[in-house]
Every structure is written in C-alpha cells, then in structure tokens.
Scaffold this active site. Structure first.
Site, PDB file in Angstrom:
ATOM      1  N   HIS A 236       7.022 -31.186  -8.008  1.00  0.00           N
ATOM      2  CA  HIS A 236       7.454 -30.981  -9.392  1.00  0.00           C
ATOM      3  C   HIS A 236       8.797 -30.255  -9.447  1.00  0.00           C
ATOM      4  O   HIS A 236       9.207 -29.775 -10.499  1.00  0.00           O
ATOM      5  CB  HIS A 236       6.388 -30.206 -10.169  1.00  0.00           C
ATOM      6  CG  HIS A 236       5.093 -30.945 -10.271  1.00  0.00           C
ATOM      7  ND1 HIS A 236       4.932 -32.057 -11.056  1.00  0.00           N
ATOM      8  CD2 HIS A 236       3.914 -30.773  -9.635  1.00  0.00           C
ATOM      9  CE1 HIS A 236       3.702 -32.520 -10.923  1.00  0.00           C
ATOM     10  NE2 HIS A 236       3.065 -31.755 -10.053  1.00  0.00           N
TER      11      HIS A 236
ATOM     12  N   ASN B 215      -9.916  16.246  10.542  1.00  0.00           N
ATOM     13  CA  ASN B 215      -9.342  14.950  10.175  1.00  0.00           C
ATOM     14  C   ASN B 215     -10.467  13.936  10.198  1.00  0.00           C
ATOM     15  O   ASN B 215     -11.329  14.009  11.073  1.00  0.00           O
ATOM     16  CB  ASN B 215      -8.288  14.494  11.189  1.00  0.00           C
ATOM     17  CG  ASN B 215      -7.014  15.301  11.091  1.00  0.00           C
ATOM     18  OD1 ASN B 215      -6.890  16.173  10.255  1.00  0.00           O
ATOM     19  ND2 ASN B 215      -6.065  14.996  11.969  1.00  0.00           N
ATOM     20  N   GLY B 216     -10.422  12.959   9.304  1.00  0.00           N
ATOM     21  CA  GLY B 216     -11.457  11.927   9.286  1.00  0.00           C
ATOM     22  C   GLY B 216     -12.304  12.040   8.036  1.00  0.00           C
ATOM     23  O   GLY B 216     -11.940  12.705   7.068  1.00  0.00           O
TER      24      GLY B 216
ATOM     25  N   TRP C 205      -4.198  15.399   3.844  1.00  0.00           N
ATOM     26  CA  TRP C 205      -3.893  14.251   2.994  1.00  0.00           C
ATOM     27  C   TRP C 205      -5.206  13.904   2.323  1.00  0.00           C
ATOM     28  O   TRP C 205      -6.113  13.394   2.959  1.00  0.00           O
ATOM     29  CB  TRP C 205      -3.360  13.098   3.842  1.00  0.00           C
ATOM     30  CG  TRP C 205      -2.671  12.065   3.023  1.00  0.00           C
ATOM     31  CD1 TRP C 205      -1.434  12.145   2.464  1.00  0.00           C
ATOM     32  CD2 TRP C 205      -3.194  10.793   2.644  1.00  0.00           C
ATOM     33  NE1 TRP C 205      -1.158  11.000   1.757  1.00  0.00           N
ATOM     34  CE2 TRP C 205      -2.211  10.161   1.852  1.00  0.00           C
ATOM     35  CE3 TRP C 205      -4.383  10.128   2.884  1.00  0.00           C
ATOM     36  CZ2 TRP C 205      -2.390   8.899   1.302  1.00  0.00           C
ATOM     37  CZ3 TRP C 205      -4.570   8.870   2.343  1.00  0.00           C
ATOM     38  CH2 TRP C 205      -3.569   8.268   1.553  1.00  0.00           C
TER      39      TRP C 205
ATOM     40  N   ARG D 240       3.445  12.398   9.046  1.00  0.00           N
ATOM     41  CA  ARG D 240       2.204  11.679   8.760  1.00  0.00           C
ATOM     42  C   ARG D 240       1.899  11.644   7.264  1.00  0.00           C
ATOM     43  O   ARG D 240       1.028  10.901   6.826  1.00  0.00           O
ATOM     44  CB  ARG D 240       1.029  12.346   9.492  1.00  0.00           C
ATOM     45  CG  ARG D 240       1.147  12.274  11.003  1.00  0.00           C
ATOM     46  CD  ARG D 240       0.291  13.324  11.661  1.00  0.00           C
ATOM     47  NE  ARG D 240      -1.119  13.060  11.529  1.00  0.00           N
ATOM     48  CZ  ARG D 240      -1.877  12.500  12.462  1.00  0.00           C
ATOM     49  NH1 ARG D 240      -1.332  12.141  13.600  1.00  0.00           N
ATOM     50  NH2 ARG D 240      -3.146  12.290  12.282  1.00  0.00           N
TER      51      ARG D 240
ATOM     52  N   CYS E  85      -4.017  13.423   7.673  1.00  0.00           N
ATOM     53  CA  CYS E  85      -4.119  14.856   7.990  1.00  0.00           C
ATOM     54  C   CYS E  85      -3.587  15.146   9.384  1.00  0.00           C
ATOM     55  O   CYS E  85      -3.541  14.270  10.248  1.00  0.00           O
ATOM     56  CB  CYS E  85      -5.565  15.290   7.931  1.00  0.00           C
ATOM     57  SG  CYS E  85      -6.354  14.917   6.371  1.00  0.00           S
TER      58      CYS E  85
ATOM     59  N   GLU F  66       2.872 -13.211  -1.124  1.00  0.00           N
ATOM     60  CA  GLU F  66       3.001 -11.916  -0.455  1.00  0.00           C
ATOM     61  C   GLU F  66       3.898 -12.039   0.790  1.00  0.00           C
ATOM     62  O   GLU F  66       4.720 -11.172   1.074  1.00  0.00           O
ATOM     63  CB  GLU F  66       1.601 -11.390  -0.079  1.00  0.00           C
ATOM     64  CG  GLU F  66       1.556 -10.168   0.818  1.00  0.00           C
ATOM     65  CD  GLU F  66       2.305  -8.952   0.257  1.00  0.00           C
ATOM     66  OE1 GLU F  66       2.729  -8.978  -0.894  1.00  0.00           O
ATOM     67  OE2 GLU F  66       2.491  -7.995   1.016  1.00  0.00           O
TER      68      GLU F  66
ATOM     69  N   LYS G  23      10.188   3.369  -1.918  1.00  0.00           N
ATOM     70  CA  LYS G  23       8.759   3.222  -1.630  1.00  0.00           C
ATOM     71  C   LYS G  23       7.943   3.231  -2.913  1.00  0.00           C
ATOM     72  O   LYS G  23       7.010   2.468  -3.074  1.00  0.00           O
ATOM     73  CB  LYS G  23       8.304   4.359  -0.697  1.00  0.00           C
ATOM     74  CG  LYS G  23       6.818   4.304  -0.340  1.00  0.00           C
ATOM     75  CD  LYS G  23       6.482   3.052   0.455  1.00  0.00           C
ATOM     76  CE  LYS G  23       5.016   2.879   0.713  1.00  0.00           C
ATOM     77  NZ  LYS G  23       4.672   1.470   1.034  1.00  0.00           N
TER      78      LYS G  23
ATOM     79  N   GLU H 206      12.138  -8.851   1.414  1.00  0.00           N
ATOM     80  CA  GLU H 206      12.489  -7.436   1.184  1.00  0.00           C
ATOM     81  C   GLU H 206      12.999  -6.741   2.433  1.00  0.00           C
ATOM     82  O   GLU H 206      13.826  -5.849   2.342  1.00  0.00           O
ATOM     83  CB  GLU H 206      11.358  -6.654   0.506  1.00  0.00           C
ATOM     84  CG  GLU H 206      10.160  -6.350   1.351  1.00  0.00           C
ATOM     85  CD  GLU H 206       9.104  -5.519   0.606  1.00  0.00           C
ATOM     86  OE1 GLU H 206       9.456  -4.630  -0.171  1.00  0.00           O
ATOM     87  OE2 GLU H 206       7.906  -5.771   0.839  1.00  0.00           O
TER      88      GLU H 206
ATOM     89  N   LYS I  73       7.441 -10.145   1.565  1.00  0.00           N
ATOM     90  CA  LYS I  73       7.633  -9.322   2.769  1.00  0.00           C
ATOM     91  C   LYS I  73       8.905  -9.725   3.487  1.00  0.00           C
ATOM     92  O   LYS I  73       9.718  -8.897   3.862  1.00  0.00           O
ATOM     93  CB  LYS I  73       6.417  -9.528   3.681  1.00  0.00           C
ATOM     94  CG  LYS I  73       5.808  -8.381   4.358  1.00  0.00           C
ATOM     95  CD  LYS I  73       4.964  -7.420   3.606  1.00  0.00           C
ATOM     96  CE  LYS I  73       5.485  -6.914   2.302  1.00  0.00           C
ATOM     97  NZ  LYS I  73       4.496  -6.264   1.491  1.00  0.00           N
TER      98      LYS I  73
END
Ligand code: M6R
Length: 613
Positions: A509, A104-105, A78, A27, A2, A486, A608, A493, A490
């Site tokens: 193996h 906000n929050g 948001w 934001r 927000c 992961e 995204k 990409e 990262k």
C-alpha cells in the site's frame, strides 16, 4: 540497583565505606546509609538522596570524631519495597539496635515472615523486606552471630546478598549470598565486602567470589567460609587485573550491552515474586488490587510513550488473546490532546520505565479525572507515576542507565502477560488447567533469553557486514509488527540509521516504493499461521533488490530458501515471543552503533527521561 560495602581493619571505617559507596554510584540509587561499630556501640546513619546528603548528615559527627570505629557496613539503596525515604534506607536494625543488616535482592516471603515476627512481639519501623532479616537474626541470636544467621537463612526465601554486624560480636562481619553478587576483598590486616569489585580496588585486588548459599566470616586478619549448613569451606583467591571503569559496567563495554545481558535475571526477578508455588502454580497480583471487582471492567486502556508504547501495543494483543477484553494502546503524547471517550469501569494501565515522562504523566492525570482505576507499570519506586497512580506493579529490572530501553521493555511485557493471564482467569477466557502451562512458559523465558544472548557473536558478525546499510526496514504482522516498531526505534536512536517498521500487509500500500538495493529488510516471522504471508512479503522485497534477514523459531526451515540470513530464537507461545524476538534486534542495533563508532549509551539529541513536553 543497591550497593553493599563493608570494612573491618585498622583504618577508620566511615571514609572507607563512603569511598566504596561512591564507586558503586553508577548502579543507580535513591538513598544511602552506614553502620559503624565503635567504642560507643553500633551507630547507624542513613539518608534519602545522593551520597552528598549522607555526607552532610554525618559531617559534624565525623569532624567531632563521634563516628569513630574500624568496622562497619554501608549501602546504597534502589527502592523495591517501600518508597525512597530515610527510614526505608539501609542498614536496618533489630529492635534493640544491636544488629545491623544491609541487603541487596528481594526477600520473597517477607510478608509471611513479618506477620510471624509481629505475632512474636516484634515491631517494624520500615516498609522494607530487609528489616525482616535483622529481626529474624535477632530472634535466633543466642550468643553466636554466625549461628543466628545460619538459622535465619533457613527461613529466608528469595535472593539476597547480606552484610551483617552486631554490637555483641564486635570482631567480625558476616556476609551471605544467594542469587545476588557479593565479593570479599582480602587485604593485609583488613578485609572488605562489596556487591561489586570497583568498591574494593583501592584496598585490594585479591578477592574471593562468594557462590550461592555460601557464608563468609571476615575478621581483621582472616576470612573463613562456610556452607549454609555450617560446613567449613576452602576457597580460591582470584586476582583482579582490570580497571575500575570497566568493572562499573560489569566488564561490558557499554551499559546498553550490560542491560541487554541483564534481561534473563530481570525477567526472573519480575516474575518470581508473583508466582505462588505451593500447590498448583498460580499468579498473585495483590499489589495491583487484583480482585473480583476487575470483572466489571469493559475495557482496558494502556498508555505510554516510545518503547513503553510498543509494550502497550503488545499488551493490547495479549489482553485480547488471554482475557478477551477490548483493549486500546494509546500513545500518551497524542492521547493527552484528544477528547477521548471514557467508559465507567475502564481500567487504565500506564507504562513508564522512569515514571517521570511528562506526556505519560499528563495522560495518566487526564484518565484519573475520569474516575478510572489507574494501574502503573514502572521501574522506579517512588517515581511520580508510582506516587500518583492508584496501584503500582513494578518491573524489577534494576536501574536502566543506557538511553535505549531494553530490559525495561521485556519486563514490562512480563508484567502485562501476568495481568492478562490473571484477568483471563477471572473472565473465564483462560482456564485453570491451561494456566500452569502458561506459567511454565513464562518461567522458561529467562533461560531462553540467555540462549539467544549466548549466540550474540552471530548477530555481531552480521552487523559488522551490514552496519552501513542506507535503509533498514523491519516488518512483521501483529506481535511481530509491534516488535518491528521497537526494533526500528532501537536502531535509529543509537545508530542513526534510517530505519522504519511496516505492518507487512501494508507494504504494497505504499512502503514498498522505498525498497531498493540499498535496503536491508528484517522480517520477524514467529507466528506459524502467518508464515506463508510473510514468505510472500519477503519475496516481494527481494525481487526489488533488498537484502533480507528473518527472525524465526529454532527448527523452522520455512524461510531457508527465501532469506539471505536467519536468526533463530527458542520457541514459546506467540503472545510471549516478543520478549525473545526483540533481543536479536537490540543486539543488532547495539553492534551497528559500535561499528559506526558511536556511543550507544549516549545517543545524540536524546535524554534518558523526557520530563518536558
Ligand atoms: O521512561 P519511559 O518509559 O516513560 O520513557 C519513554 C520513552 O521516552 C522511552 O521508552 C524512549 O523511547 C527510549 N529511549 C527508547 O529506547
């Protein structure tokens, strides 16, 4: 996330508020609104969608001069509580429509306060936590807005930055902050508030940074500061000398780095509202309908794509560990083309940061047809996944803008850990006695993550030496293997380095044939019971000429003689370690991309949100 703006001065407030909100668009938001105090009283206008929708809504009125006023507040929302909609957008007002609030929050005790206010005859219009604040201030209003705000604050728990105006108090804006940023812009004959500096820069570069629990009272020609208890404070003015572009990224060079640094806060936000702190600490998962009926489940299936699938894989281990329930982690893009076997009483957990990934949605819809209970873990309120799942647990990470997912991953793990622990209690595989220790460990993760981030220069230095390696392999076992997957994703990409992850026991193996002097092997070694096995694997790759780096706990010297470089992380439970051990790998990927002259926020060929197959 927000955004807040507020203006009091001699200019027309509406254009100032709109310009300020535009500066906060980066934001991420789903709706916007303004409240202006003019001759005809308090006027509130709000609209779901981009700022353009709000501008369209008020276009005629602005042209007719019907929204005139030189003081107002504005907000980009948001969604966290309640879906994105006109009614849930800010500002929110009290019943009489005389007090307007932007926030906000998260007000953590909003449900309790709402029940209390309803019992006192207040009727609510929105599903938001924020509306509680407007009614509470009105409840305490006795002719002095500042006093009413101070009284209301005594009852609010959680994090908040608030901007408040009232028709009955037409010459001042009140601003408050607790754990959510708020800046006061000091102009000449005008003053402003904003949740972030870019919204102020067109008007002033002189700012006051509000500290936690401080209150600012803005008049046209002066600003006063008070403590929460009402004691007057004097504050130092700061001069902003950086440009607006840098400010949007909070001073970070890229969104990815900013989002990596937001993880301590995102972890706290995701955890806090789910922990009941009165009496013995317990977990509260009412939002996903967690009740005794879960005990009937025989199996959990977790489905997701990409980074979220890596979280699912770790989720499998966490569920097996804490709840001793058979758990499958499924790649959604594969699952949707399978002919899977469903069991009655299966519980499906579908993970997606965006809530819009086409393959993940397809897997969810298939599972839904089987009659299974569908729980979504997502970061986006009102997303397709959130709307179509039976129940939703939100990761409160704030918008993730960089293509490479970072804070979504660690907060997804936080959610999975909470569900697994609660499930364990129900299945009696986790004891009440052990629970408080686990909750303590969860609560410490935020500070532990911060500690890793404080040491980022070490990883930056390492990346500056190793960024050109032809091949980077990550290896580990169990939890560390999932983090290896992961980490390899990262790195590939955003830096386009050829990187792979191997279950360390699988090396011999096949994959070891790839290891030579052009290889860097990152060994993630955070499970003491497997140290000797990992040590042998590191020796095997070293013998083939690879450079080696180990990620392990503080105080562990087991690998000192084997590894060329060691990154240490604070110690926590094995099952929670992925939340920490992934952070050095995120940083390493980021710094490698930057060293290679690439923009980590916009990697080639990637989007995204993958909303097509
Ligand atoms: O929005 P989702 O979590 O459903 O996205 C899934 C993947 O597309 C996503 O995690 C992707 O792998 C990221 N770019 C990884 O950093």
């Amino acid at each position: 996330m927000c955004g807040i703006v507020g203006y009091i001065g001699d200019e027309e407030a509406v254009p100032v508020l709109l310009k300020g909100l535009k500066k906060l668009e980066y934001r991420g938001y789903d709706s916007a609104g303004i409240a202006v105090l003019g001759k005809s009283g308090l006027l509130v206008r709000k609209s779901q969608g981009p700022l353009k929708s709000l501008e369209k809504l008020i276009g005629d009125e602005t042209a007719r001069g019907a929204l005139k006023g030189t003081m107002g507040i504005g907000h980009t929302r948001w969604a966290t509580h309640g879906e994105p909609s006109d009614i849930n957008s800010h500002p929110h007002t009290d019943v009489s429509g005389k007090i307007a609030v932007v926030h906000n929050g998260i007000i953590e005790n909003h449900a309790k306060l709402k029940a209390w206010l309803v019992a006192h005859g207040v009727s609510f219009r929105s599903e938001t936590d924020t509306e509680v604040a407007a009614h509470l201030i009105d409840f305490h209003y006795n002719g002095d807005l500042l006093q009413a705000v101070q009284e209301a604050l005594k009852r609010l728990e959680g994090s908040y930055a608030l901007g408040i105006i009232s028709e009955s108090d037409p010459d001042r804006i009140i601003a408050v902050r607790k754990e959510s940023p708020l800046v006061i812009g000091a102009g000449k004959g005008e003053n402003l508030i904003a949740s972030d500096v870019p919204a102020l820069l067109e008007y002033t570069r002189d700012v006051y940074y509000l500290e936690d629990e401080e209150i600012a009272v803005l008049y046209r020609d002066q600003v006063e500061f008070y403590s929460r208890e009402g004691q007057k404070l004097s504050k130092e003015i700061s001069h902003v000398d950086w440009d607006a572009g840098a400010a949007e990224k909070g001073g970070y060079e890229h969104f990815m780095l900013k989002e990596i640094h937001e993880q301590p806060k995102a972890l706290t936000d995701t955890l806090r509202a789910r922990i009941k702190t009165y009496g013995a600490k317990t977990i509260n998962l009412e939002e996903i309908g967690f009740d005794a009926s879960w005990a009937e489940a025989n199996r959990v299936v977790i489905a997701a794509c990409g980074t979220a699938w890596h979280a699912a894989m770790i989720g499998k281990y966490i569920f097996e560990h804490f709840a001793r329930i058979p758990t499958d982690a499924e790649i959604a893009s594969e699952y949707r083309y399978r002919n899977p076997i469903y069991h009655p009483r299966d519980i499906f957990i579908i993970i997606s940061q965006s809530g819009e990934t086409a393959d993940t949605l397809a897997a969810m819809r298939m599972a839904k047809k089987s009659g299974a209970r569908i729980i979504a873990i997502t970061n986006v309120v009102g997303s397709t996944l959130a709307r179509e799942a039976d129940l939703v647990m939100y990761t409160w990470a704030g918008p993730e803008i960089a293509v490479a997912s970072t804070k979504a991953f660690t907060t997804q793990l936080m959610c999975l850990s909470l569900i697994a622990l609660q499930f364990g209690l129900l299945r009696k595989t986790t004891t009440e006695a052990a629970l408080s220790g686990y909750i303590d460990a969860l609560e410490q993760l935020s500070d532990q993550a911060r500690k890793i981030l404080d040491g980022k220069e070490n990883i930056q230095r390492f990346a500056s030496l190793q960024f050109n390696k032809a091949k980077v392999f990550f290896m580990g076992r169990l939890f560390d293997y999932a983090v290896s997957l992961e980490s390899a994703l990262k790195l590939k990409e955003i830096s386009y380095t050829h990187s792979e992850a191997f279950a360390a026991g699988e090396l011999k193996h096949g994959p070891i044939a790839l290891v030579d002097t052009s290889t860097l092997v990152v060994a993630i070694c955070t499970q003491c019971a497997l140290f000797d096995k990992m040590d042998s694997n590191i020796k095997e790759v070293k013998a083939r000429g690879a450079a080696t780096v180990v990620i392990t706990y503080d105080g562990v010297d087991y690998f000192d003689k084997t590894a060329d470089e060691i990154f240490r992380i604070p110690r926590t439970l094995d099952s929670l370690t992925p939340i920490l051990s992934v952070i050095p790998c995120q940083l390493y990927a980021y710094y490698c991309a930057v060293q290679r002259g690439l923009d980590p926020d916009k990697p080639r060929n990637l989007a995204k949100s993958v909303t097509v197959e």
